[in-house]
Write a protein that holds these residues in place. Structure first.
Motif, mmCIF file in Angstrom:
data_model
loop_
_atom_site.group_PDB
_atom_site.id
_atom_site.type_symbol
_atom_site.label_atom_id
_atom_site.label_comp_id
_atom_site.label_asym_id
_atom_site.label_seq_id
_atom_site.Cartn_x
_atom_site.Cartn_y
_atom_site.Cartn_z
ATOM 1 N N GLN A 198 0.809 -1.217 0.000
ATOM 2 C CA GLN A 198 0.000 0.000 0.000
ATOM 3 C C GLN A 198 0.850 1.279 0.000
ATOM 4 O O GLN A 198 0.365 2.348 -0.351
ATOM 5 N N TRP A 199 2.120 1.149 0.393
ATOM 6 C CA TRP A 199 3.004 2.318 0.387
ATOM 7 C C TRP A 199 3.607 2.583 -0.992
ATOM 8 O O TRP A 199 4.142 3.661 -1.233
ATOM 9 N N LEU A 200 3.537 1.587 -1.887
ATOM 10 C CA LEU A 200 4.255 1.683 -3.157
ATOM 11 C C LEU A 200 3.705 2.732 -4.122
ATOM 12 O O LEU A 200 4.485 3.533 -4.665
ATOM 13 N N PRO A 201 2.369 2.803 -4.374
ATOM 14 C CA PRO A 201 1.882 3.782 -5.366
ATOM 15 C C PRO A 201 2.251 5.221 -5.022
ATOM 16 O O PRO A 201 2.742 5.968 -5.878
ATOM 17 N N GLY A 202 2.009 5.618 -3.773
ATOM 18 C CA GLY A 202 2.332 6.983 -3.386
ATOM 19 C C GLY A 202 3.819 7.266 -3.474
ATOM 20 O O GLY A 202 4.234 8.343 -3.921
ATOM 21 N N SER A 203 4.637 6.292 -3.067
ATOM 22 C CA SER A 203 6.089 6.475 -3.123
ATOM 23 C C SER A 203 6.557 6.691 -4.552
ATOM 24 O O SER A 203 7.367 7.579 -4.838
#
Length: 317
Positions: free
Chosen positions: A278-283
């Motif tokens: 869940q942290w990947l797209p925003g990062s």
């Protein structure tokens, strides 16, 4: 403006994001019950003292009345943001605060257009919007995807006004530079804005907070505040003022999108169990936006021509 100046400004703002993002865990180490506004005033006082030797080398002269008034307004922007931020901390959800905060670069660009220090462009606003979406995705990941904390009322409105004040700070710096009203030295601009902002925050703290609460400060608290003052306030505002000479306000404030990314990395180092997809797209979105800003000419501005105060020449987009 030469490319080396722009590169130095971008690298400086990358360092700015690292310092700010890594400072959030330090703030959490302070003892509970201390007066937040008075703590901030102490931070600003320490930051201004740290900047004093650099500012003194640039010239010990006191700014004229025109410059002092502009520094006072810039200090009011700092005092307004930090004052409202502390007031809203227990009234506004973390998700709502994060959502409103990511609007700051776009606000800075819009205010820069009003003040004439941002050129009409499509690329920079598009990059800022991309970074905003990424920062929002990181905020949602931190909240576990729970949208119930997202709301907008009077408290959120007050915090949004604080975000406008914060966005106005680099705009006024660029505007003052373009008109020859402010010192060309970043340390001088940092010193006077921090000093006057600290005075305003101290006045607000003395009026609204119990001074006796500060007596509970331990020696460890003093060391932490000193660290925050020198690095998280003094160094970061100097880096921001240094970048303001080479970049436009929208580009400078765009690096605030990296702050939650850095905080996420610190979180992963301390709690690797929270790592998830869940942290990947925003990062990815945040890193892409900063990479586009770093490698392109978006947000770069030429300095005023000699004798041409009041006119800011912008490169073509």
């Amino acid at each position: 403006m030469n490319n080396s100046s722009a590169m130095g400004a971008h690298l400086g703002m990358l360092l700015w994001a690292l310092i700010v993002g890594a400072s959030f865990p330090v703030v959490g180490l302070l003892s509970e019950g201390l007066s937040p506004l008075l703590l901030t005033a102490m931070r600003f006082a320490i930051a201004a003292l740290a900047m004093l030797p650099m500012a003194w080398r640039a010239g010990p002269a006191v700014p004229n009345l025109r410059a002092m008034l502009l520094y006072a307004v810039m200090g009011l922007c700092l005092a307004g943001f930090f004052g409202v931020m502390f007031w809203a901390a227990h009234r506004v959800s973390a998700l709502s605060m994060s959502t409103l905060f990511v609007s700051m670069p776009l606000l800075a660009y819009g205010l820069g257009r009003v003040f004439g220090v941002e050129a009409p462009a499509h690329r920079l606003p598009a990059i800022l919007a991309l970074g905003a979406v990424g920062a929002l995705a990181l905020a949602l990941a931190q909240s576990g995807g729970d949208l119930r904390g997202l709301q907008f009322g009077r408290s959120e409105g007050a915090f949004f006004l604080g975000c406008i004040a914060s966005a106005l700070y680099p705009v006024l710096s660029k505007w003052g530079l373009a008109r020859g009203a402010l010192s060309r030295d970043a340390a001088v601009r940092t010193f006077w804005s921090l000093a006057l902002g600290g005075v305003l925050i101290a006045i607000a703290g003395l009026v609204t907070e119990p001074v006796a609460a500060m007596s509970r400060m331990s020696f460890g608290d003093v060391l932490l505040v000193a660290y925050l003052g020198v690095f998280s306030s003094g160094a970061t505002f100097w880096l921001m003022q240094r970048a303001t000479g080479a970049l436009t306000p929208g580009a400078v404030t765009a690096y605030s999108y990296l702050v939650p990314f850095v905080s996420m990395l610190v979180l992963f180092l301390t709690r690797p169990d929270v790592i998830g997809w869940q942290w990947l797209p925003g990062s990815l979105l945040v890193v892409t936006a900063i990479a586009l800003l770093f490698r392109g000419r978006a947000g770069q501005a030429a300095a005023p021509a000699p004798g041409g105060e009041g006119t800011l020449r912008m490169p073509p987009r």
